[in-house]
Motif scaffolding. Structure first.
Motif, PDB file in Angstrom:
ATOM      1  N   GLY A 566       0.800  -1.221   0.000  1.00  0.00           N
ATOM      2  CA  GLY A 566       0.000   0.000   0.000  1.00  0.00           C
ATOM      3  C   GLY A 566       0.831   1.268   0.000  1.00  0.00           C
ATOM      4  O   GLY A 566       0.544   2.226  -0.724  1.00  0.00           O
ATOM      5  N   THR A 567       1.906   1.313   0.811  1.00  0.00           N
ATOM      6  CA  THR A 567       2.733   2.515   0.915  1.00  0.00           C
ATOM      7  C   THR A 567       3.440   2.812  -0.406  1.00  0.00           C
ATOM      8  O   THR A 567       3.485   3.960  -0.869  1.00  0.00           O
ATOM      9  N   ARG A 568       3.966   1.733  -1.024  1.00  0.00           N
ATOM     10  CA  ARG A 568       4.677   1.929  -2.292  1.00  0.00           C
ATOM     11  C   ARG A 568       3.708   2.299  -3.414  1.00  0.00           C
ATOM     12  O   ARG A 568       4.033   3.124  -4.278  1.00  0.00           O
ATOM     13  N   ARG A 569       2.519   1.694  -3.442  1.00  0.00           N
ATOM     14  CA  ARG A 569       1.531   2.041  -4.465  1.00  0.00           C
ATOM     15  C   ARG A 569       1.178   3.529  -4.374  1.00  0.00           C
ATOM     16  O   ARG A 569       1.080   4.231  -5.382  1.00  0.00           O
ATOM     17  N   LYS A 570       0.965   3.983  -3.139  1.00  0.00           N
ATOM     18  CA  LYS A 570       0.614   5.378  -2.934  1.00  0.00           C
ATOM     19  C   LYS A 570       1.737   6.305  -3.398  1.00  0.00           C
ATOM     20  O   LYS A 570       1.502   7.336  -4.054  1.00  0.00           O
ATOM     21  N   ALA A 571       2.990   5.919  -3.072  1.00  0.00           N
ATOM     22  CA  ALA A 571       4.147   6.742  -3.464  1.00  0.00           C
ATOM     23  C   ALA A 571       4.281   6.809  -4.979  1.00  0.00           C
ATOM     24  O   ALA A 571       4.568   7.879  -5.555  1.00  0.00           O
ATOM     25  N   LEU A 572       4.073   5.668  -5.658  1.00  0.00           N
ATOM     26  CA  LEU A 572       4.166   5.648  -7.117  1.00  0.00           C
ATOM     27  C   LEU A 572       3.106   6.526  -7.765  1.00  0.00           C
ATOM     28  O   LEU A 572       3.388   7.286  -8.705  1.00  0.00           O
ATOM     29  N   LEU A 573       1.877   6.424  -7.266  1.00  0.00           N
ATOM     30  CA  LEU A 573       0.792   7.214  -7.838  1.00  0.00           C
ATOM     31  C   LEU A 573       0.982   8.709  -7.568  1.00  0.00           C
ATOM     32  O   LEU A 573       0.647   9.554  -8.402  1.00  0.00           O
ATOM     33  N   MET A 574       1.531   9.050  -6.411  1.00  0.00           N
ATOM     34  CA  MET A 574       1.778  10.463  -6.102  1.00  0.00           C
ATOM     35  C   MET A 574       2.848  11.041  -7.037  1.00  0.00           C
ATOM     36  O   MET A 574       2.773  12.196  -7.460  1.00  0.00           O
ATOM     37  N   ARG A 575       3.856  10.215  -7.390  1.00  0.00           N
ATOM     38  CA  ARG A 575       4.940  10.734  -8.236  1.00  0.00           C
ATOM     39  C   ARG A 575       4.566  10.745  -9.715  1.00  0.00           C
ATOM     40  O   ARG A 575       4.798  11.724 -10.426  1.00  0.00           O
ATOM     41  N   PHE A 576       3.942   9.647 -10.177  1.00  0.00           N
ATOM     42  CA  PHE A 576       3.703   9.516 -11.622  1.00  0.00           C
ATOM     43  C   PHE A 576       2.277   9.882 -12.039  1.00  0.00           C
ATOM     44  O   PHE A 576       2.019  10.130 -13.211  1.00  0.00           O
ATOM     45  N   GLY A 577       1.341   9.878 -11.091  1.00  0.00           N
ATOM     46  CA  GLY A 577      -0.017  10.341 -11.388  1.00  0.00           C
ATOM     47  C   GLY A 577      -0.973   9.281 -11.877  1.00  0.00           C
ATOM     48  O   GLY A 577      -2.107   9.208 -11.412  1.00  0.00           O
TER      49      GLY A 577
END
Length: 611
Positions: A566-577
């Protein structure tokens, strides 16, 4: 085979609780006994058959069970718990789903809060109440926060640590600002101590303390502080004067009286706290037709005060109660102190009882038509359905089933329960069909899976499926009925199955039973109940179906990448959109994302490349 006469001989001469059960394992009556052998045997003597209630219990009872207790008080508590859990049809039943407001002081926190709540938890906080008037609670809290401003936010604040910038309440003088270290834990605790004294009714002690502080401030020429303390003293004095004018008695008391009509009784309870009436409540009790006033009052007292967080010092009753010594001991155990029970014959207490009784009579008259109407909608409707189907014996619990499959997505099943013509929502169950792939539309197979799972849980002794219905309703026609019948025959369970069929406008039309369509008067209560059941089981199935679809709609393709939580998914979506942008990113860019590493980045690349 349970032989009642033989089992009666084996009953112990001990205190305990007994339960009478029907052929469908429904508990229809729960009672307590000082001597189980004498009490249970009394139900099976010819002399007691003159009582209608005993005759009714005897007519449906095929066996009994009992639980031995060490004391009569234990038997009383166990009886009350079993009645609340099983709601036996021949017991006097208090139906009350209301919760009352309390004032809660979170004394376990460094900087406690004072607020209203309807939940009473064993969390170390101090609770005051219950109050029957939310308005009274609101008024009290307003007075408290004016006299002793405290923090109101729920965020954790630790002594000696800055927890954030002070909010608007601090700037307008409604909070002392503990989050910004604007008040010490000791000074804040002094306010809380005064609030606890105030809520406990010890106003004089609070006034003396404030008077001492005011005089000390004046001596030190701190006139602004002294003026603030003076205002607090005046505010408390005004509250005191208002309460003295309202005082009608002394101490904490509950005044209890009732009025009965046919099988219902309406209880009126006046709550007197610290000598003044803080509110009143009326509560309905059912199943009183064959019970005398002391028995009705006894059952109300045991059910009303079972598990309650507050028991007053004195109960002032309209009628005496049975087993008074045992009940007083139990109430004292609940309260932690001695409890008095009185049935006044003269004086001010009798006037209060008469007032409660008159209010009960008036309220019952107001609710009389409603009660009669409700009876027609429930037990009367059940009798109409039984007559239309030509059924005999027990007819109390209906279980209805429906299958939902929309646009090829998921099969789900629903089970709703009606007892005595009323929805029993705690017994509703939902099923996600496992035997069909994806959205394969086979309602008959889905219905068989749902019924098989429900009935096997019953055979396995699962407490959530511990009772069989007296009839099964399925939302459908002959095919659904045949599917259900096949399951019942395979398991060796003999229950009637009835289909609920609809017209071309998708409205309830009739019942289908033993191959024949059974019509009922459209304006009759029986037909209306069938319509309610059909609509309810369909609604419950659709509600579950929508929930699953909504859950699936919010599921991301990223959820399936191993090593990316969950933490990594959120980080990826925040950076790449977007997922497309993540899919197009290089391994180096992915690894540079906060929380990611080379291994996780490679997992993302491998997932989207299909390797």
């Amino acid at each position: 085979m349970f032989d009642i006469q033989e089992e009666l001989k084996r009953l112990p001469q001990r205190s305990g609780v007994y339960m009478f059960l029907t052929s469908s394992e429904e508990i229809v009556y729960v009672g307590k006994a000082i001597n189980l052998r004498n009490r249970v045997r009394s139900y099976f003597t010819e002399a007691n058959l003159v009582h209608p209630k005993v005759r009714n219990i005897r007519a449906v009872t095929v066996r009994f069970e009992y639980i031995v207790t060490d004391t009569e008080t234990e038997a009383l508590v166990l009886e009350c718990n079993l009645i609340k859990e099983h709601q036996p049809r021949y017991n006097v039943l208090l139906k009350d789903d209301k919760s009352y407001p309390y004032i809660k002081v979170t004394v376990g926190e460094d900087f406690p809060r004072v607020f209203s709540t309807r939940d009473y938890d064993e969390d170390g906080s101090k609770y005051f109440g219950p109050f029957t008037s939310s308005y009274a609670v609101t008024q009290t809290l307003e007075q408290i926060h004016k006299i002793w401003p405290l923090r109101r936010t729920a965020k954790k604040i630790t002594a000696g640590q800055i927890s954030g910038r002070p909010c608007l309440n601090y700037h307008i003088g409604l909070c002392p600002g503990p989050c910004g270290l604007h008040i010490s834990k000791e000074d804040y605790g002094e306010r809380v101590a005064q609030i606890l004294e105030f809520l406990s009714g010890k106003h004089e002690a609070v006034l003396r303390e404030l008077q001492t502080q005011m005089e000390a401030a004046a001596d030190e020429l701190l006139f602004e502080k002294a003026a603030g303390l003076r205002d607090k003293i005046q505010a408390i004095n005004r509250i005191n004067e208002a309460q003295k004018a309202e005082r009608i008695s002394e101490g904490d008391q509950d005044i209890i009286a009732f009025a009965a009509n046919a099988d219902e009784a309406l209880f009126q309870v006046f709550f007197i706290r610290d000598g003044k009436m803080t509110g009143r409540e009326h509560l309905m009790v059912y199943g009183v037709a064959d019970a005398d006033p002391p028995a009705i009052m006894t059952q109300f007292i045991t059910q009303f005060y079972s598990g309650t967080p507050f028991v007053p010092k004195e109960l002032i009753l309209q009628h005496p109660i049975e087993d008074e010594t045992i009940i007083k001991a139990w109430l004292a155990q609940e309260r932690g102190k001695k409890v008095q029970i009185s049935v006044p014959s003269r004086g001010d207490k009798l006037k209060l009882v008469k007032l409660a009784e008159n209010n009960a009579i008036i309220t019952l008259e107001q609710f009389g038509k409603h009660i009669k109407r409700e009876e027609e909608r429930t037990t009367g409707a059940m009798e109409e359905i039984r007559t239309a189907l030509g059924l005999e014996g027990d007819f109390f619990r209906i279980e209805a089933y429906d299958i939902s499959n929309i646009q090829g997505y998921e099969n789900v099943g629903s089970m709703v329960v009606f007892e005595g013509g009323k929805a029993r929502r705690n017994d509703y169950r939902k099923f996600k069909i496992k035997s069909l792939a994806g959205g394969d539309a086979n309602d008959y197979a889905a219905m068989q899976e749902v019924l098989s799972r429900r009935l096997r849980r019953y055979e396995e002794g699962d407490s959530k499926f511990s009772r069989l219905p007296h009839i099964i309703f399925v939302d459908g026609g002959k095919g659904h009925i045949s599917a259900a019948r096949e399951v019942l025959d395979k398991l060796g369970i003999d229950l009637p199955v009835c289909g609920m069929v609809k017209d071309h406008r998708h409205r309830t039309r009739a019942l289908l039973y033993k191959g024949e369509e059974i019509t009922m008067p459209l304006g009759g209560e029986g037909f209306k109940l069938v319509t309610r059941i059909q609509e309810e089981v369909h609604r419950f199935a659709l509600e579950y179906h929508r929930k699953l679809r909504s859950k699936a709609a919010t599921k991301s393709v990223l959820d399936d990448i191993p090593g990316v939580g969950g933490t990594r998914r959120k980080a990826l979506l925040m950076r790449f959109g977007t997922v497309e942008a993540i899919k197009a990113a290089s391994e180096e860019d992915l690894a540079a994302t906060p929380g990611m590493n080379k291994k996780a980045a490679k997992a993302v690349i491998d997932f989207f490349s299909g390797s």
